[in-house]
Design an enzyme around this catalytic site. Structure first.
Site, PDB file in Angstrom:
ATOM      1  N   SER A 144      18.502   7.692  80.563  1.00 59.54           N
ATOM      2  CA  SER A 144      17.645   8.165  79.470  1.00 59.54           C
ATOM      3  C   SER A 144      18.445   8.949  78.436  1.00 59.54           C
ATOM      4  CB  SER A 144      16.570   9.069  80.075  1.00 59.54           C
ATOM      5  OG  SER A 144      15.993   9.865  79.079  1.00 59.54           O
ATOM      6  N   TYR A 169      13.745  16.111  84.750  1.00 58.33           N
ATOM      7  CA  TYR A 169      13.781  14.659  84.523  1.00 58.33           C
ATOM      8  C   TYR A 169      15.185  14.234  84.098  1.00 58.33           C
ATOM      9  CZ  TYR A 169      13.105  10.213  82.107  1.00 58.33           C
ATOM     10  OH  TYR A 169      13.234   8.908  81.680  1.00 58.33           O
TER      11      TYR A 169
END
Ligand SMILES: NC(=O)c1ccc[n+]([C@@H]2O[C@H](COP(=O)([O-])OP(=O)(O)OC[C@H]3O[C@@H](n4cnc5c(N)ncnc54)[C@H](O)[C@@H]3O)[C@@H](O)[C@H]2O)c1
Length: 355
Positions: A144, A169
């Protein structure tokens, strides 16, 4: 690094996180392009967002499979279930694995850390172990843009330091890259990590801004614009992401030995982002125009009255901006679809789906 070409036809391909947003679109592409073989979708169909959307995407996949020469198998279960992952690898011995299953979302990780460790760390570890015991030709996995944290240098390059995640995350995604590197080195597993930049499109994720803002505006609620609108995002349309993943799947990092006679890790990481960060307020204006154009909202809708400018949220970053030159160099592809076209497709889909 050189690439080894991988033909997909006749092969078994495992896509985890299908029918999630990106996974479903990738599987639809595979069913359309491949002439033979089996695509296995593995997803636990969790309710982080409305599972009806996942069922809808699964229906699209099943319809496409009826018309395709490629077999599609859906397995409902978790990548955190080691025995299940092992049994899938034992049965299908996939040549290519695309791991998209993960607990996504930066904000949700503040209040729900457990599920990030379970899916993104333990689940990914199970995938790596399975790739070790049932050797694959290529493991592709989702990383990501959030790994860049609050980096100031833009555009973000895969050569930049990414050791300062600002959310759990992001830390799990960076961990995936580290774990993959060690498995590539130790067991000579060709792996490619893809850092996606804010992916959007039809039947996307309702937890993401463009979709949740649309839902709120339709209900007459206010939308919150974080950091008072001073955010830039490298929005990437879903078809561009699928094109990138599809190309990358077919070119694995080449295996080679180092001077010590041991394998060099066949390991790579790429950004996939358009490289044209948009001001959040411009993106919102385009979304508004397209919502009116698609007749989701009336022409006289008072958008100003439904906006609240608020401060930055924990875990968020002010800018994301991809340098995708490495992807262009190695796979001849850079995302191209602009926000006007992308948001038009989203609003038209929304209008058809919800009205
Ligand atoms: N959409 C984006 O903007 C974006 C940006 C960067 C990275 N990513 C990454 O790309 C991947 C796909 O994202 P997406 O946008 O399609 O999200 P998504 O939530 O729509 O898809 C992920 C899917 O994984 C499934 N899943 C979650 N935990 C699982 C588990 N333990 N076992 C099996 N299935 C599980 C979910 O049910 C979901 O269907 C994710 O890894 C995400 O972190 C997405």
């Amino acid at each position: 690094m050189g690439k080894t070409s991988i033909g997909l036809n006749g092969r078994n391909i495992l896509v985890t996180g299908s029918p999630g947003f990106i996974g479903a679109n990738l599987v639809l592409r595979l069913l359309g392009e491949m002439t033979s073989g089996t695509v296995i979708s593995l997803d636990n169909m969790n309710d982080y967002y409305d599972p009806a959307l996942k069922s809808y995407r699964l229906e699209l996949i099943e319809k496409a499979a009826e018309k395709s020469n490629v077999r599609h198998v859906f397995v409902k279960g978790s990548i955190a279930d080691k025995a299940l992952v092992d049994s899938i690898f034992a049965e299908y011995k996939p040549s290519v694995v695309v791991n998209l299953a993960a607990q996504a979302g930066v904000r949700y990780s503040i209040d729900h850390p457990d599920v990030y460790i379970e899916s993104n760390i333990i689940g990914f570890y199970n995938i790596l172990e399975a790739c070790r015991h049932y050797p694959v030709e290529h493991l592709v996995y989702a990383s990501s843009s959030s790994v860049y944290g609050g980096n100031k240098k833009v555009p973000f390059s895969v050569d930049d330091k990414v050791d300062n995640p600002v959310s759990l995350y992001a830390a799990t995604k960076k961990s995936n890259e580290l774990l993959a590197h060690s498995y590539s080195k130790l067991y000579n597993i060709p792996s490619t990590g893809l850092r996606f930049f804010t992916v959007y499109g039809p039947a996307g994720r309702p937890d993401m801004f463009y979709f949740s803002a649309t839902n709120k505006l339709v209900k007459g609620e206010n939308i919150k614009i974080f950091n008072y609108g001073n955010c830039k995002r490298d929005f990437t349309y879903i078809d561009d992401i699928v094109e990138g993943v599809y190309r990358v799947m077919q070119g694995a990092p080449e295996k080679a030995n180092g001077e010590d006679g041991l394998p060099l890790p066949p390991y790579a990481v790429y950004n996939i982002g358009g490289g044209t960060p948009e001001n959040l307020l411009d993106y919102i204006s385009t979304l508004q125009e397209e919502l009116v154009r698609a007749k989701v909202l009336p022409e006289n809708y008072d958008f100003e009255a439904h906006r609240e400018l608020v401060g930055m949220q924990a875990g968020d970053v002010p800018v994301t901006y991809a340098d995708s030159t490495a992807l262009e160099k190695d796979y001849g592809f850079t995302p191209k679809i602009g926000i006007r076209e992308g948001l038009r497709n989203f609003t038209e889909w929304y209008s058809g789906f919800y009205k």
